[in-house]
Design a protein around this motif. Structure first.
Motif, mmCIF file in Angstrom:
data_model
loop_
_atom_site.group_PDB
_atom_site.id
_atom_site.type_symbol
_atom_site.label_atom_id
_atom_site.label_comp_id
_atom_site.label_asym_id
_atom_site.label_seq_id
_atom_site.Cartn_x
_atom_site.Cartn_y
_atom_site.Cartn_z
ATOM 1 N N MET A 1 -41.158 20.684 -1.475
ATOM 2 C CA MET A 1 -39.875 20.442 -2.140
ATOM 3 C C MET A 1 -38.766 21.226 -1.437
ATOM 4 S SD MET A 1 -40.363 19.338 -5.632
ATOM 5 C CE MET A 1 -41.530 18.021 -5.614
ATOM 6 N N SER A 2 -37.605 20.702 -1.432
ATOM 7 C CA SER A 2 -36.540 21.433 -0.751
ATOM 8 C C SER A 2 -35.941 22.450 -1.699
ATOM 9 C CB SER A 2 -35.445 20.469 -0.333
ATOM 10 O OG SER A 2 -34.653 20.180 -1.439
ATOM 11 N N ILE A 3 -35.290 23.412 -1.133
ATOM 12 C CA ILE A 3 -34.560 24.345 -1.975
ATOM 13 C C ILE A 3 -33.343 23.574 -2.394
ATOM 14 C CG2 ILE A 3 -33.759 25.366 0.156
ATOM 15 C CD1 ILE A 3 -32.027 26.814 -1.410
ATOM 16 N N HIS A 286 -33.012 18.008 -3.361
ATOM 17 C CA HIS A 286 -33.407 16.964 -4.301
ATOM 18 C C HIS A 286 -32.431 16.935 -5.466
ATOM 19 C CE1 HIS A 286 -37.313 17.949 -2.237
ATOM 20 N NE2 HIS A 286 -37.083 16.700 -1.918
ATOM 21 N N LYS A 355 -37.868 30.798 1.599
ATOM 22 C CA LYS A 355 -39.023 29.896 1.606
ATOM 23 C C LYS A 355 -40.162 30.571 2.351
ATOM 24 C CE LYS A 355 -38.296 25.483 1.654
ATOM 25 N NZ LYS A 355 -38.097 24.060 1.996
ATOM 26 N N ARG A 376 -36.681 8.754 10.295
ATOM 27 C CA ARG A 376 -35.725 9.159 9.262
ATOM 28 C C ARG A 376 -34.376 9.428 9.912
ATOM 29 N NH1 ARG A 376 -38.065 11.580 4.365
ATOM 30 N NH2 ARG A 376 -35.917 12.270 4.022
ATOM 31 N N MET A 379 -32.718 12.710 8.545
ATOM 32 C CA MET A 379 -33.228 13.951 9.148
ATOM 33 C C MET A 379 -32.710 14.096 10.586
ATOM 34 S SD MET A 379 -36.985 14.317 7.490
ATOM 35 C CE MET A 379 -37.127 15.175 5.914
ATOM 36 N N LYS A 382 -29.272 15.508 10.234
ATOM 37 C CA LYS A 382 -29.307 16.937 9.865
ATOM 38 C C LYS A 382 -29.619 17.782 11.104
ATOM 39 C CE LYS A 382 -32.090 16.756 5.980
ATOM 40 N NZ LYS A 382 -32.843 17.321 4.845
ATOM 41 N N LYS A 403 -40.441 12.648 9.726
ATOM 42 C CA LYS A 403 -40.304 13.779 8.806
ATOM 43 C C LYS A 403 -41.056 14.991 9.358
ATOM 44 C CE LYS A 403 -40.943 15.342 4.090
ATOM 45 N NZ LYS A 403 -41.064 15.024 2.704
ATOM 46 N N TYR A 406 -39.115 16.653 12.060
ATOM 47 C CA TYR A 406 -37.986 17.405 11.512
ATOM 48 C C TYR A 406 -38.462 18.719 10.890
ATOM 49 C CZ TYR A 406 -34.167 18.790 8.457
ATOM 50 O OH TYR A 406 -33.179 19.527 7.823
ATOM 51 N N MET A 407 -39.523 18.621 10.096
ATOM 52 C CA MET A 407 -40.022 19.817 9.409
ATOM 53 C C MET A 407 -40.497 20.849 10.442
ATOM 54 S SD MET A 407 -39.851 19.043 6.080
ATOM 55 C CE MET A 407 -41.098 19.524 4.931
ATOM 56 N N ARG A 410 -37.545 22.463 12.021
ATOM 57 C CA ARG A 410 -36.932 23.436 11.097
ATOM 58 C C ARG A 410 -37.735 24.743 11.097
ATOM 59 N NH1 ARG A 410 -33.547 25.147 8.566
ATOM 60 N NH2 ARG A 410 -33.666 24.718 6.354
ATOM 61 N N GLY A 488 -44.194 25.604 1.008
ATOM 62 C CA GLY A 488 -42.836 25.285 0.548
ATOM 63 C C GLY A 488 -42.413 26.032 -0.705
ATOM 64 N N LYS A 510 -45.683 21.797 -3.665
ATOM 65 C CA LYS A 510 -46.573 21.459 -2.542
ATOM 66 C C LYS A 510 -47.713 22.470 -2.436
ATOM 67 C CE LYS A 510 -43.119 20.851 0.535
ATOM 68 N NZ LYS A 510 -42.299 20.401 1.673
HETATM 69 O O1 4IP Z 1 -34.304 21.755 3.604
HETATM 70 P P1 4IP Z 1 -33.948 20.628 4.506
HETATM 71 O O2 4IP Z 1 -33.791 21.045 5.917
HETATM 72 O O3 4IP Z 1 -32.827 19.802 4.012
HETATM 73 O O4 4IP Z 1 -35.241 19.642 4.545
HETATM 74 C C1 4IP Z 1 -35.883 19.219 3.381
HETATM 75 C C2 4IP Z 1 -37.003 20.197 3.054
HETATM 76 O O5 4IP Z 1 -37.837 20.344 4.163
HETATM 77 C C3 4IP Z 1 -37.815 19.721 1.864
HETATM 78 O O6 4IP Z 1 -38.914 20.577 1.685
HETATM 79 P P2 4IP Z 1 -38.970 21.608 0.441
HETATM 80 O O7 4IP Z 1 -39.015 20.790 -0.793
HETATM 81 O O8 4IP Z 1 -40.197 22.393 0.702
HETATM 82 O O9 4IP Z 1 -37.698 22.413 0.533
HETATM 83 C C4 4IP Z 1 -38.335 18.309 2.039
HETATM 84 O O10 4IP Z 1 -38.841 17.914 0.768
HETATM 85 P P3 4IP Z 1 -40.324 17.488 0.444
HETATM 86 O O11 4IP Z 1 -41.193 17.785 1.616
HETATM 87 O O12 4IP Z 1 -40.672 18.331 -0.757
HETATM 88 O O13 4IP Z 1 -40.235 16.057 0.115
HETATM 89 C C5 4IP Z 1 -37.227 17.368 2.382
HETATM 90 O O14 4IP Z 1 -37.850 16.139 2.657
HETATM 91 P P4 4IP Z 1 -37.447 14.801 1.909
HETATM 92 O O15 4IP Z 1 -37.499 15.076 0.430
HETATM 93 O O16 4IP Z 1 -38.468 13.783 2.354
HETATM 94 O O17 4IP Z 1 -36.061 14.503 2.412
HETATM 95 C C6 4IP Z 1 -36.439 17.831 3.590
HETATM 96 O O18 4IP Z 1 -35.381 16.914 3.809
#
Ligand code: 4IP
Ligand code: ADP
Length: 565
Positions: A1-3, A286, A355, A376, A379, A382, A403, A406-407, A410, A488, A510
């Motif tokens: 999950m994102s912050i 989110h 995180k 994506r 992404m 970003k 994805k 990107y992850m 990051r 996460g 997660k």
């Molecule tokens: O923080 P930024 O750089 O914006 O990127 C976010 C985080 O990596 C999130 O992880 P976390 O929730 O651990 O912070 C991830 O959510 P999930 O991996 O939980 O889905 C998002 O994926 P998407 O929700 O697919 O966009 C991704 O866009």
């Protein structure tokens, strides 16, 4: 999950600067409220206090928090569940056993009285059985009290009078709640209103509250806060001073408060009403994932994985490091996890989300990426925004990245892969949001971030370090930690202008159980298949960098020659 969201409490912030941490930076103004922390160390997160599972002198749960948390807990303890939510909310199960035990405690208290009488009668006849039953119940009660003390960060510690006060207050609240229920009705929009007749029921008690009653939110709060009525005003000054505005004169405050049925009711009402009416902005991540409920709880969009973790954590050694979990709820067709608000009672909170771990994606993500290559564009954008040179030529041509890519980017371009954590965002005391930590890569840069986040206040830095050391000790005892891969998840650092500080584990969306044959160490490098998360690697780095920051902050404070001229 994102912050995704870090929201601030309305009571303490100028409305326009309320914000969430995660997402695009807000345009908060200057004029930050900066206060030097006093030198006294009000924190005690030492391992001995952890071992005893009590925080006797923590500055963490400050007294307004006590009022608020007590009210929240009490409403769970004593009010029938259905009344805690508005009509369109549907209370769902609260599975953890300890919650059931808590809700049973009031009945037990009544039963205790009966048993007490019985014991006295039996004693005369020399019966042992009922004596033992009474002893068992007393022990259970003590355990429950201990748990509440721990949850309230030691606010009840060593305070027999507040214990008595709480017990009396519970009885009183129960009576008062039952009386109020007779007169409460629900409007069409689901909001609870009080009959004016209710005031006649306890005229003296409620006289001071009449002016607040018509407000729909307040009347709801009042209904809840009948929960917190009986304490003496004398105890209240320290607490009340923390929630009133700076300029307000003390005599006027006390007068206002003495008009109230109780200071605690008033306090709760003020906190909750202001907060529930205040907007908060989720900047990115989110969207809509986290919000405040009218009752002052944090509602987080339901996620089965996280829900299971939180349930398990409530009976784990780590429970003192996670927000209290109150079950889940359906609201307007959406499901939410109900959590304790970790910012409640804090004045001008300063917050940092770190995180944790050496990677922020699950191994499954890799498998998915192999079989399903979805590009994506969001992404990609970003990525380009931070570093236009980061995408490959092919990615540029496609205008997208996977994805996983990107992850991984990051993680590698931040301190995640190297230090086992990264700073995701900070909200300063004036509500200013800082999210641009993409270029914070070296130890020195992180140390500098810790110093500016704490405004170089040594007591706060020390409190954080001590709390993390305590977490480190507790993780060794945690069954949950030994059996989960934590991906996460964040550590939420919070301190305020009153010198209170704490750190909490949040976000378990997660976090998954490991297979029986996998025993994670949490502090060794990850290679695909070993499932290692590097949580301890991150924790140790943080402790060490806080130590570095403390050293620097103390050095800055040492008198220099120029001070003598
Ligand atoms: O923080 P930024 O750089 O914006 O990127 C976010 C985080 O990596 C999130 O992880 P976390 O929730 O651990 O912070 C991830 O959510 P999930 O991996 O939980 O889905 C998002 O994926 P998407 O929700 O697919 O966009 C991704 O866009
Ligand atoms: N119990 C809580 N009390 C106060 N703030 C919280 C709480 N839980 C989450 N938050 C805030 O919401 C933000 C996002 O929470 P998190 O659980 O990480 O959601 P997500 O899964 O969307 O990333 C955190 O950075 C924090 O600021």
């Amino acid at each position: 999950m994102s912050i995704s969201s870090l929201f601030m409490k309305g009571l303490d912030f100028p409305m326009q600067s309320m914000s969430t941490l995660s997402g695009k930076a807000s345009d908060a103004g200057d004029g930050e409220v900066a206060r030097d922390a006093g030198e006294e160390n009000i924190f005690d997160f030492s391992s001995s206090s952890i071992k005893s599972h009590r925080f006797k002198t923590t500055g963490l749960r400050i007294r307004p928090k006590l009022a608020s948390a007590q009210a929240v807990l009490s409403s769970k303890l004593e009010q029938p569940l259905g009344t805690q939510t508005s009509a369109h909310e549907e209370q769902e199960d609260m599975k953890p056993e300890y919650l059931e035990r808590l809700t049973r405690s009031t009945e037990e208290m009544t039963a205790d009285k009966d048993i007490e009488k019985q014991v006295m009668a039996d004693e005369a006849l020399g019966k042992e059985d009922s004596k033992n039953e009474w002893k068992g119940r007393t022990e259970l009660k003590e355990k429950l009290k201990d748990r509440m003390r721990e949850r309230l960060g030691g606010c009840l510690d060593n305070d027999e009078s507040s214990e008595r006060e709480m017990t009396d207050s519970r009885r009183h609240r129960q009576r008062s709640w039952v009386a109020k229920q007779r007169h409460a009705h629900t409007s069409r929009d689901g909001e609870l209103y009080m009959d004016r007749g209710t005031e006649r029921d306890g005229e003296d008690q409620d006289r001071g509250m009449k002016e607040f009653v018509p407000h729909p939110v307040l009347s709801r709060v009042l209904l809840h806060s009948s929960a917190s009525s009986s304490s003496s005003f004398n105890n209240s000054s320290a607490e009340s001073d923390e929630v009133f505005s700076e300029g307000e004169d003390a005599a006027a405050r006390r007068k206002t408060m003495s008009r109230c049925r109780s200071w605690r009711t008033f306090l709760t009402m003020m906190q909750w009403s202001k907060r529930t009416q205040s907007p908060w902005i989720q900047l990115a991540g989110h969207q809509g994932n986290v919000k405040l409920s009218e009752g002052g709880e944090v509602l987080k969009r339901f996620c089965e994985v996280e829900n299971i973790c939180l349930q398990a954590l409530m009976s784990d050694a780590l429970y003192q490091f996670v927000p209290q979990y109150f079950g889940h709820i359906s609201q307007d067709g959406d499901r939410y996890i109900r959590l304790e608000d970790l910012l409640s009672g804090l004045k001008y909170p300063v917050i940092m989300d770190c995180k944790m771990g050496v990677r922020t994606y699950q191994e499954d993500e890799i498998i998915k990426a192999r079989s399903n290559v979805t590009m994506r564009t969001d992404m990609y954008h970003k990525m380009v925004k931070v570093d236009p040179a980061a995408p490959t030529e092919e990615e540029h041509a496609l205008g997208g990245v996977t994805k996983l890519r990107y992850m991984q980017w990051r993680d590698d371009s931040s301190t995640t892969s190297t230090l086992g954590f990264r700073v995701e965002g900070i909200v300063m005391g004036n509500g200013k949001v800082l999210r641009d930590f993409y270029k914070t890569c070296t130890n020195a840069q992180v140390t500098e971030t810790l110093l500016s986040f704490t405004k170089r206040q040594v007591p706060i830095l020390k409190a954080y370090k001590s709390r993390l050391q305590a977490l480190n000790e507790t993780l060794k005892l945690s069954a949950f930690f030994s059996k989960h891969e934590i991906i996460g998840s964040s550590l939420l650092f919070v301190h305020d202008s009153n010198n209170k500080a704490n750190i909490w584990m949040i976000d378990f969306g997660k976090t998954i159980p490991t297979p029986d044959n996998v025993h994670l160490k949490h502090d060794v490098p990850w290679v695909e298949g070993n499932r290692e998360d590097g949580y301890l690697t991150g924790l140790i780095s943080l402790i060490s960098l806080l130590g570095e920051a403390i050293g620097q902050a103390e050095e800055d404070k040492e008198p220099s020659l120029s001070d003598f001229h």
